[in-house]
Structures are given as C-alpha cells and as structure tokens.
Design a protein around this motif. Structure first.
Motif, PDB file in Angstrom:
ATOM      1  N   ARG A 235       0.854  -1.177   0.000  1.00 55.41           N
ATOM      2  CA  ARG A 235       0.000   0.000   0.000  1.00 55.41           C
ATOM      3  C   ARG A 235       0.896   1.235   0.000  1.00 55.41           C
ATOM      4  NH1 ARG A 235      -5.594   1.443   3.174  1.00 55.41           N
ATOM      5  NH2 ARG A 235      -5.730   3.593   2.408  1.00 55.41           N
ATOM      6  N   VAL A 236       0.638   2.136  -0.949  1.00 54.87           N
ATOM      7  CA  VAL A 236       1.350   3.403  -1.031  1.00 54.87           C
ATOM      8  C   VAL A 236       0.306   4.508  -0.898  1.00 54.87           C
ATOM      9  CG1 VAL A 236       2.883   4.864  -2.384  1.00 54.87           C
ATOM     10  CG2 VAL A 236       3.099   2.384  -2.519  1.00 54.87           C
ATOM     11  N   ASP A 237       0.246   5.102   0.279  1.00 53.08           N
ATOM     12  CA  ASP A 237      -0.742   6.137   0.576  1.00 53.08           C
ATOM     13  C   ASP A 237      -2.153   5.594   0.358  1.00 53.08           C
ATOM     14  OD1 ASP A 237       1.393   7.824   1.169  1.00 53.08           O
ATOM     15  OD2 ASP A 237       1.556   8.495  -0.909  1.00 53.08           O
ATOM     16  N   ASP A 238      -2.897   6.136  -0.602  1.00 54.00           N
ATOM     17  CA  ASP A 238      -4.293   5.726  -0.798  1.00 54.00           C
ATOM     18  C   ASP A 238      -4.448   4.700  -1.913  1.00 54.00           C
ATOM     19  OD1 ASP A 238      -3.520   7.478  -2.777  1.00 54.00           O
ATOM     20  OD2 ASP A 238      -5.471   8.443  -2.952  1.00 54.00           O
ATOM     21  N   ARG A 239      -3.375   4.086  -2.328  1.00 52.86           N
ATOM     22  CA  ARG A 239      -3.433   3.087  -3.402  1.00 52.86           C
ATOM     23  C   ARG A 239      -2.817   1.776  -2.931  1.00 52.86           C
ATOM     24  NH1 ARG A 239      -6.301   6.501  -5.114  1.00 52.86           N
ATOM     25  NH2 ARG A 239      -6.319   7.479  -7.184  1.00 52.86           N
ATOM     26  N   LEU A 240      -3.311   0.681  -3.516  1.00 58.78           N
ATOM     27  CA  LEU A 240      -2.785  -0.650  -3.247  1.00 58.78           C
ATOM     28  C   LEU A 240      -2.357  -1.262  -4.575  1.00 58.78           C
ATOM     29  CD1 LEU A 240      -2.444  -3.188  -1.367  1.00 58.78           C
ATOM     30  CD2 LEU A 240      -4.825  -3.743  -1.926  1.00 58.78           C
ATOM     31  N   GLU A 257       4.003 -23.717 -15.963  1.00 57.05           N
ATOM     32  CA  GLU A 257       5.234 -22.972 -16.189  1.00 57.05           C
ATOM     33  C   GLU A 257       4.900 -21.482 -16.215  1.00 57.05           C
ATOM     34  OE1 GLU A 257       5.489 -23.051 -21.081  1.00 57.05           O
ATOM     35  OE2 GLU A 257       6.702 -24.461 -19.905  1.00 57.05           O
ATOM     36  N   SER A 258       5.927 -20.673 -15.947  1.00 57.91           N
ATOM     37  CA  SER A 258       5.723 -19.235 -15.857  1.00 57.91           C
ATOM     38  C   SER A 258       5.397 -18.640 -17.219  1.00 57.91           C
ATOM     39  CB  SER A 258       6.976 -18.566 -15.287  1.00 57.91           C
ATOM     40  OG  SER A 258       6.849 -17.159 -15.311  1.00 57.91           O
ATOM     41  N   ALA A 259       4.497 -17.636 -17.211  1.00 55.21           N
ATOM     42  CA  ALA A 259       4.152 -16.898 -18.426  1.00 55.21           C
ATOM     43  C   ALA A 259       4.284 -15.394 -18.181  1.00 55.21           C
ATOM     44  CB  ALA A 259       2.731 -17.254 -18.859  1.00 55.21           C
ATOM     45  N   GLY A 260       5.216 -15.009 -17.280  1.00 58.62           N
ATOM     46  CA  GLY A 260       5.436 -13.595 -17.027  1.00 58.62           C
ATOM     47  C   GLY A 260       4.812 -13.151 -15.713  1.00 58.62           C
ATOM     48  N   TRP A 261       4.483 -11.870 -15.631  1.00 56.24           N
ATOM     49  CA  TRP A 261       3.940 -11.331 -14.386  1.00 56.24           C
ATOM     50  C   TRP A 261       2.951 -10.231 -14.693  1.00 56.24           C
ATOM     51  CZ3 TRP A 261       5.361  -6.303 -12.295  1.00 56.24           C
ATOM     52  CH2 TRP A 261       6.251  -5.578 -13.089  1.00 56.24           C
ATOM     53  N   ALA A 262       2.224  -9.842 -13.676  1.00 59.28           N
ATOM     54  CA  ALA A 262       1.204  -8.809 -13.832  1.00 59.28           C
ATOM     55  C   ALA A 262       1.136  -7.985 -12.556  1.00 59.28           C
ATOM     56  CB  ALA A 262      -0.164  -9.436 -14.131  1.00 59.28           C
ATOM     57  N   ALA A 263       0.609  -6.791 -12.680  1.00 62.20           N
ATOM     58  CA  ALA A 263       0.376  -5.932 -11.517  1.00 62.20           C
ATOM     59  C   ALA A 263      -0.983  -5.268 -11.673  1.00 62.20           C
ATOM     60  CB  ALA A 263       1.473  -4.882 -11.383  1.00 62.20           C
ATOM     61  N   TRP A 264      -1.717  -5.201 -10.586  1.00 61.27           N
ATOM     62  CA  TRP A 264      -3.044  -4.589 -10.577  1.00 61.27           C
ATOM     63  C   TRP A 264      -3.084  -3.473  -9.536  1.00 61.27           C
ATOM     64  CZ3 TRP A 264      -7.931  -6.171 -12.890  1.00 61.27           C
ATOM     65  CH2 TRP A 264      -7.776  -7.144 -13.881  1.00 61.27           C
ATOM     66  N   MET A 265      -3.781  -2.410  -9.876  1.00 59.01           N
ATOM     67  CA  MET A 265      -3.973  -1.280  -8.981  1.00 59.01           C
ATOM     68  C   MET A 265      -5.362  -1.333  -8.361  1.00 59.01           C
ATOM     69  SD  MET A 265      -2.934   1.743  -7.806  1.00 59.01           S
ATOM     70  CE  MET A 265      -1.690   2.432  -8.926  1.00 59.01           C
ATOM     71  N   VAL A 266      -5.420  -1.186  -7.037  1.00 56.09           N
ATOM     72  CA  VAL A 266      -6.690  -1.028  -6.332  1.00 56.09           C
ATOM     73  C   VAL A 266      -6.776   0.431  -5.898  1.00 56.09           C
ATOM     74  CG1 VAL A 266      -8.105  -1.738  -4.372  1.00 56.09           C
ATOM     75  CG2 VAL A 266      -6.665  -3.419  -5.553  1.00 56.09           C
ATOM     76  N   GLU A 267      -7.777   1.133  -6.400  1.00 53.85           N
ATOM     77  CA  GLU A 267      -7.887   2.572  -6.146  1.00 53.85           C
ATOM     78  C   GLU A 267      -8.519   2.893  -4.802  1.00 53.85           C
ATOM     79  OE1 GLU A 267     -10.012   4.198  -9.405  1.00 53.85           O
ATOM     80  OE2 GLU A 267      -8.558   3.547 -10.922  1.00 53.85           O
ATOM     81  N   ASN A 268      -9.235   1.949  -4.226  1.00 52.48           N
ATOM     82  CA  ASN A 268      -9.950   2.196  -2.964  1.00 52.48           C
ATOM     83  C   ASN A 268      -9.715   1.042  -1.989  1.00 52.48           C
ATOM     84  OD1 ASN A 268     -11.388   0.484  -4.679  1.00 52.48           O
ATOM     85  ND2 ASN A 268     -13.362   1.018  -3.758  1.00 52.48           N
ATOM     86  N   PRO A 269      -8.482   0.881  -1.497  1.00 47.29           N
ATOM     87  CA  PRO A 269      -8.169  -0.289  -0.665  1.00 47.29           C
ATOM     88  C   PRO A 269      -8.867  -0.329   0.683  1.00 47.29           C
ATOM     89  CG  PRO A 269      -6.328   1.260  -0.685  1.00 47.29           C
ATOM     90  CD  PRO A 269      -7.315   1.744  -1.711  1.00 47.29           C
ATOM     91  N   ASP A 270      -9.502   0.760   1.103  1.00 47.96           N
ATOM     92  CA  ASP A 270     -10.235   0.729   2.367  1.00 47.96           C
ATOM     93  C   ASP A 270     -11.607   0.067   2.224  1.00 47.96           C
ATOM     94  OD1 ASP A 270      -8.268   2.002   3.926  1.00 47.96           O
ATOM     95  OD2 ASP A 270      -8.876   3.960   3.167  1.00 47.96           O
TER      96      ASP A 270
END
Length: 467
Positions: A235-240, A257-270
C-alpha cells in the motif's frame, strides 16, 4: 582485433564521436584487420553527470536523404559503401540539420557511471537467534469459512486500521458450504481480510470472484489459458498495488510454467474486496524470466523494492528492482531500476549492463523484511520443494551481503510421505510472537490433497528471540 582512434566534437547542437581504425605503425600485420571496414563510425552522444546516451548515425536514413536531394552533399555510392565529399565546414553545416530528422538516429543505448566509493564495505551479518514452535491456536484462522477450504502462496499486506490483507494462489472453494473438497472448485486466486493483528485472536473474512452463473472464480480473473497467482502487494498512501505471477498449464514437470507477471492497482483499498475499483497496470518484460514482486515487496523510504527469482533456473537466484514510491502509486511501472551489483549499483531498465542477483539458492515464494530489534534485513524461505525446512538469512542492507541460509524450523510434515513443503514467509505485520511465519503444504497429486484436510492450509510458526 586492432586499434581505433576517435575525435570528439560537435555537429550542430549534437556532441559527436567519430571513430575509425587507426594505422598499425611499427606492429606486425594483424589478420583480423582484413575483416574490418575501413570507415567511420559516427556516434551521437548525450552526456549527463552519471549517464551517457549514445546512438550511431543511421546510414540508410542518411543515404535516403542524399538520394532524394533533401541533404545536399556530394557523395559517391557503390554496393559496399558510400563516401561523402566536401570540407569539414560543409559537412558540419549539412549534417547538423539532418540529425534532427525522424529516423536519422536509432533508439539510444545508455551507459551508467560505475559507482566509486571510499567508504568501508559493509560486512556480512548472521541471522538473529530464534526459537521456533508450531502455533496451532493461530492455524484456526484459516478454518472459519466452510466455503474456503485451503490455499497456498499466503502473503500479507498491512492495509491500515488494524487490518491485514492476505493474498492466496490456487484456492479450493466449496459452493455448497459442506466444508469438503470433494466437489469443490479450485480457483486461481483469492484474498482475505484479517481484523486484528494477532492471528490467534483475530477474525478473518475470505473473498473470491464469481462467474456470471454464480460459480466460484478468481478475484483477479484468468485470461484465456493464463492464470494468475498472487505474489505480494504494497500500500502506497491511498493506493494498493498487487503483484502476481502468470502461469500456464503444461503436461510435464509440476504441471505449470511461468508466463510472465502482472500488476493490478486497487484505487480504494479501504473498501471491501467486492467493491474494489481495480485495473491492470502496464508492466515491462525481461529476458531473465524474473517476476518482480512475486517473491517479496517492501517499501523503504522513497522507494518500493520488488524481488523475484529467475525462472526456470533451479537455483532460484533472487533479483531486485525498485520504483520511486510516487511512480508506483501513479501506476508507472515501465521503467524500474535493477540492482547490478556493488560496482554499478542501481541501473535503469534500458541499460544493457548485466543484472546481479542478491543471492543464489533462494525460492520463488519467500519474504524479506527489516528486523528492528537486530537492525538487519531478514529473508525467510524454504530449503526446497518437498521435505523442506524453514530457513533464515540476514544482511545489513537490502542489497547485501546476504548470509547463507540457516535452518530455524522443521515442519512436522517433513516426515510425511508424498507431502511438499514450500512458500515459507515472515509476516512482520502480525503480532503475538517476536516474528510470525507461515509455510504451505501440498501433496504430490491432487487426490492426496482432496482427501487430506490437514494439507493445503497455511501453517503458522511462532518465533521467540533467544534470551
């Protein structure tokens, strides 16, 4: 293979380096010189304090401008070469504007300054001394929902307000609520929110997704034949920001087997997970097969550090990348910096310099955190994938030098046949012990797991500092 000479100067607004083979006076003939073109390499430089960007003048673009008459210089052309004629002043005057044309200069490579320091090198440190024991009272935290019947890859994120987010990989969900894995469905990932930081006293609520017809599904959806397993989050401030590994099924080895990676943003982690506003972030790929953030993620000061092991290298060398925390909060992940060893330090994504692992013999799923009591960083991992121990290693800084791994706990499942032990991790967000760990267990085939309710739930380990 030979000697070269170079002249540094300016053409228009550009700093240029003109490199050509040098005469071999007073030396015996070198056969390799016959393989070299007796011409000029024209390099355009952008010189900064700690970085030089460099590109070579594109000959095809230059020749096209000459043929079309856009660039007015006398020249001679043959199958193997073309030669510009004219005075130095005339060449400068004509080539200066040409360097600004689209296509005149290919994409630039970057060279970073090697770090030099007179400071005394930081020496290695040993892992702190702990006594370890199974924490069965805390294990019941994972047994309170008759629909959620176990998972692996358990990671935690402090999301504030006395709440801890748990991230899981493959998860058994029983739609009937009878609490049995027979007839249950396995989804690629799920989450839970723990309220209260002591797992032996806290409450837990589990969440997963649903298909249109109401069947259980992953909370981060599959993409065709690609599934996503949670690694870690921060969590970075108001984002996850959540980091996941992408996998595809295979008919060999472990079945994936691995096919890379991904990242997702949660705008309202509360908010509760069903109400999360989420979107996938753009992420770079790398030739090492490293999935940043799958192994561990930690914020330290103005940076967020993400760790990942090299796939499919069996020694699991552990690599580190970092972003400015404000860039991560904004979802800008395309330009991380990589650790390249003590001499080069952190280098940009665009650098062609080699990346250096922090240490060998890591694990795909482990943890790294700072231990306030001992003033050192601690890594927790398993010793393998099978009959494995829980191991500790330590370092005076995130980048090392890291100690060798030392055993801190042998799980009771170590002696059970057909059982795999893996994904040992620390959870510094949790209380109730000097340090709280978990590890995962699995069977050598899915039938064992379906029939053994003691397997495939995370297991707690409680560490007490040696007095």
């Amino acid at each position: 293979t030979g000697r070269f000479e170079g002249r540094l100067g300016r053409v228009g607004e550009a700093v240029v380096l003109d490199v050509s083979p040098a005469p071999q006076k007073g030396e015996p003939p070198n056969p390799a010189l016959g393989l070299m073109v007796d011409g000029h390499l024209f390099l355009v430089l952008d010189i900064g304090t700690d970085e030089v960007a460099m590109t070579a003048l594109d000959p095809d673009s230059l020749l096209a401008s000459l043929r079309s008459g856009v660039l007015r210089l006398p020249y001679h052309e043959s199958k193997e070469e073309f030669i510009l004629h004219g005075t130095t002043a005339g060449l400068r005057e004509a080539l200066g504007p040409h360097l600004k044309h689209p296509g005149a200069l290919p994409e630039r490579g970057k060279w970073s300054r090697a770090r030099r320091t007179t400071a005394k090198a930081i020496g290695p440190v040993d892992p702190p001394c702990f006594e370890a024991s199974a924490w069965r009272e805390a294990d019941s935290l994972f047994r309170g929902d008759p629909h959620w019947l176990g998972s692996d890859c358990a990671s935690t994120v402090d999301i504030g307000g006395g709440r801890v987010l748990w991230l899981f990989g493959d998860t058994w969900i029983d739609p009937s609520g009878r609490g049995t894995r027979r007839g249950a469905r396995m989804v690629s990932n799920s989450v839970a929110i723990q309220t209260g930081t002591d797992p032996s006293r806290a409450t837990m609520k589990f969440y997963w997704g649903r298909t249109r017809d109401g069947a259980p599904a992953a909370i981060i959806p599959d993409e065709g034949g690609v599934r996503h397993w949670f690694g870690n989050g921060v969590r970075v401030d108001d984002r996850l920001v959540l980091f996941l590994g992408a996998v595809v099924n295979t008919n060999s080895g472990l079945g994936f087997e691995s096919a890379g990676w991904a990242a997702w943003m949660v705008e309202n982690p509360d908010a509760e997970p069903p109400e999360w506003r989420m979107h996938r972030l753009e992420t770079p790929t790398n030739v090492l097969g490293v999935s940043p953030g799958f192994t561990a993620v930690r914020r330290a000061g103005e940076y967020v550090y993400a760790f990942g092991s090299e796939d499919p290298v069996k020694s699991h060398p552990l690599y580190a990348v970092r972003w400015q925390a404000e860039d991560l909060r904004a979802g800008r992940l395309m330009a991380p910096e990589w650790w390249a060893g003590e001499r080069l330090g952190w280098i940009p994504e665009s650098s062609t310099s080699a990346r250096f692992p922090l240490f060998e013999n890591g694990a795909p799923e482990m943890s790294i955190h700072f231990d306030e009591a001992s003033g050192r960083f601690i890594a927790v991992q398993g010793s393998g994938f099978g009959a494995a121990d829980v191991m500790l290693r330590a370092a005076p800084s995130l980048t090392g030098p890291w100690s060798r791994a030392r055993m801190v706990y042998r799980p009771m499942e170590y002696y059970k046949p057909d059982v795999m032990i893996y994904a040992a991790k620390a959870h510094p967000e949790l209380t109730g012990a000097d340090l709280v760990l978990t590890y995962a267990t699995n069977g050598t085939d899915i039938g064992i797991v379906a029939n053994d309710s003691q397997l495939y739930y995370p297991r707690f380990v409680r560490l007490t500092r040696c007095r």
